[in-house]
Design a protein around this motif. Structure first.
Motif, short mmCIF file in Angstrom:
data_model
loop_
_atom_site.label_atom_id
_atom_site.label_comp_id
_atom_site.label_asym_id
_atom_site.label_seq_id
_atom_site.Cartn_x
_atom_site.Cartn_y
_atom_site.Cartn_z
N CYS A 88 32.98 67.17 -10.77
CA CYS A 88 31.62 67.21 -11.31
C CYS A 88 30.84 68.25 -10.53
O CYS A 88 30.63 68.09 -9.33
CB CYS A 88 30.95 65.84 -11.18
SG CYS A 88 29.16 65.94 -11.48
N PRO A 89 30.39 69.33 -11.20
CA PRO A 89 29.67 70.40 -10.51
C PRO A 89 28.15 70.16 -10.51
O PRO A 89 27.40 71.00 -10.01
CB PRO A 89 30.00 71.62 -11.38
CG PRO A 89 30.07 71.06 -12.78
CD PRO A 89 30.63 69.65 -12.63
N HIS A 90 27.73 69.03 -11.06
CA HIS A 90 26.30 68.83 -11.34
C HIS A 90 25.53 68.28 -10.14
O HIS A 90 26.10 67.71 -9.22
CB HIS A 90 26.15 67.89 -12.54
CG HIS A 90 26.90 68.33 -13.74
ND1 HIS A 90 27.97 67.64 -14.26
CD2 HIS A 90 26.76 69.46 -14.50
CE1 HIS A 90 28.46 68.30 -15.30
NE2 HIS A 90 27.75 69.39 -15.47
N CYS A 96 24.10 64.04 -15.72
CA CYS A 96 25.40 64.23 -16.37
C CYS A 96 26.10 62.88 -16.49
O CYS A 96 25.67 61.90 -15.91
CB CYS A 96 26.26 65.21 -15.57
SG CYS A 96 26.93 64.51 -14.04
N CYS A 98 29.41 62.66 -15.71
CA CYS A 98 30.68 62.72 -14.97
C CYS A 98 30.54 62.41 -13.49
O CYS A 98 31.53 62.04 -12.84
CB CYS A 98 31.38 64.06 -15.18
SG CYS A 98 30.43 65.57 -14.95
N ARG A 99 29.36 62.52 -12.92
CA ARG A 99 29.22 62.27 -11.49
C ARG A 99 29.49 60.80 -11.17
O ARG A 99 28.85 59.90 -11.72
CB ARG A 99 27.81 62.68 -11.03
CG ARG A 99 27.62 62.57 -9.52
CD ARG A 99 26.22 63.05 -9.09
NE ARG A 99 25.92 62.57 -7.76
CZ ARG A 99 26.37 63.13 -6.63
NH1 ARG A 99 27.10 64.22 -6.68
NH2 ARG A 99 26.08 62.61 -5.46
ZN LIG Z 1 28.74 65.87 -13.69
#
Ligand SMILES: [Zn+2]
Ligand SMILES: [Mg+2]
Length: 189
Positions: A88-90, A96, A98-99
């Motif tokens: 997860c790049p967020h 988001c 996905c985190r």
């Molecule tokens: Zn994410």
């Protein structure tokens, strides 16, 4: 069996500071060998890692890719491999899905491996959010005492994850040995 690993504090050393360069990425002693043993026994390994340092501008995906190349190289040398790395790049404020503790990364892994469910898979992490994500995605949560693990173990005593039976090991090597011996890993209640 599928074994999903958190990265920082499980595979590599983590002291709470962001790992921003390949040179600062150091495997925890025994972790690469543990992953190789699992692979050689026929298990698959995937990684689910929060990397908000990307959104924060501390490092780019090119650097992240090089860290993962380093990991793959070290593991290949021991006779293992990683099936998929989901990150997860967020930023935590990005909203988001996905985190971790959300389950988006685990769903990416499930889809990539063409699985219908993660039931029966194992999620190994050093932070509560790893265990929560794993449990929410039907994995057996496993805590290791490396990285944030000791703090997480302490906090779990006063605030357990409802319904989750978390198995705890000193590090990835000890977990792998217990898992491969088929003992010590408690089933979810
Ligand atoms: Zn994410
Ligand atoms: Mg971690």
């Amino acid at each position: 069996m599928l074994i999903i690993l958190d990265r920082d504090g499980v595979i590599n050393e983590y002291d709470g500071n962001y790992i921003c360069s390949v040179d600062d990425w150091h495997p925890i002693p025994g972790s690469i060998e543990a992953m190789a043993r699992l692979c050689k026994a026929g298990h698959r390994i995937a990684i689910a890692t929060n990397q908000s340092g990307i959104a924060r501008g501390f490092y780019g995906t090119d650097v992240l890719d090089r860290m993962h190349d380093k990991l793959q190289r070290l593991l290949t040398a021991q006779g293992g491999s990683i099936s998929f790395i989901a990150y997860c790049p967020h930023h935590p404020d990005d909203g988001c899905d996905c985190r971790k503790p959300l389950t988006g990364l685990l769903e990416q892994i499930r889809n990539h491996l063409h699985l219908t469910t993660l039931k029966g898979a194992i999620m190994v992490g050093d932070s509560r959010k790893d265990l929560e994500a794993g449990f929410a995605a039907s994995c057996q949560p496993v805590l290791v005492r490396t990285g944030n693990g000791k703090d997480t173990e302490h906090h779990l005593k006063t605030r357990p994850i409802p319904g989750a039976n978390v198995a705890i090991y000193d590090n990835l090597g000890v977990f792998s040995d217990a898992f491969l011996l088929g003992s010590g890993l408690e089933k979810p209640s």
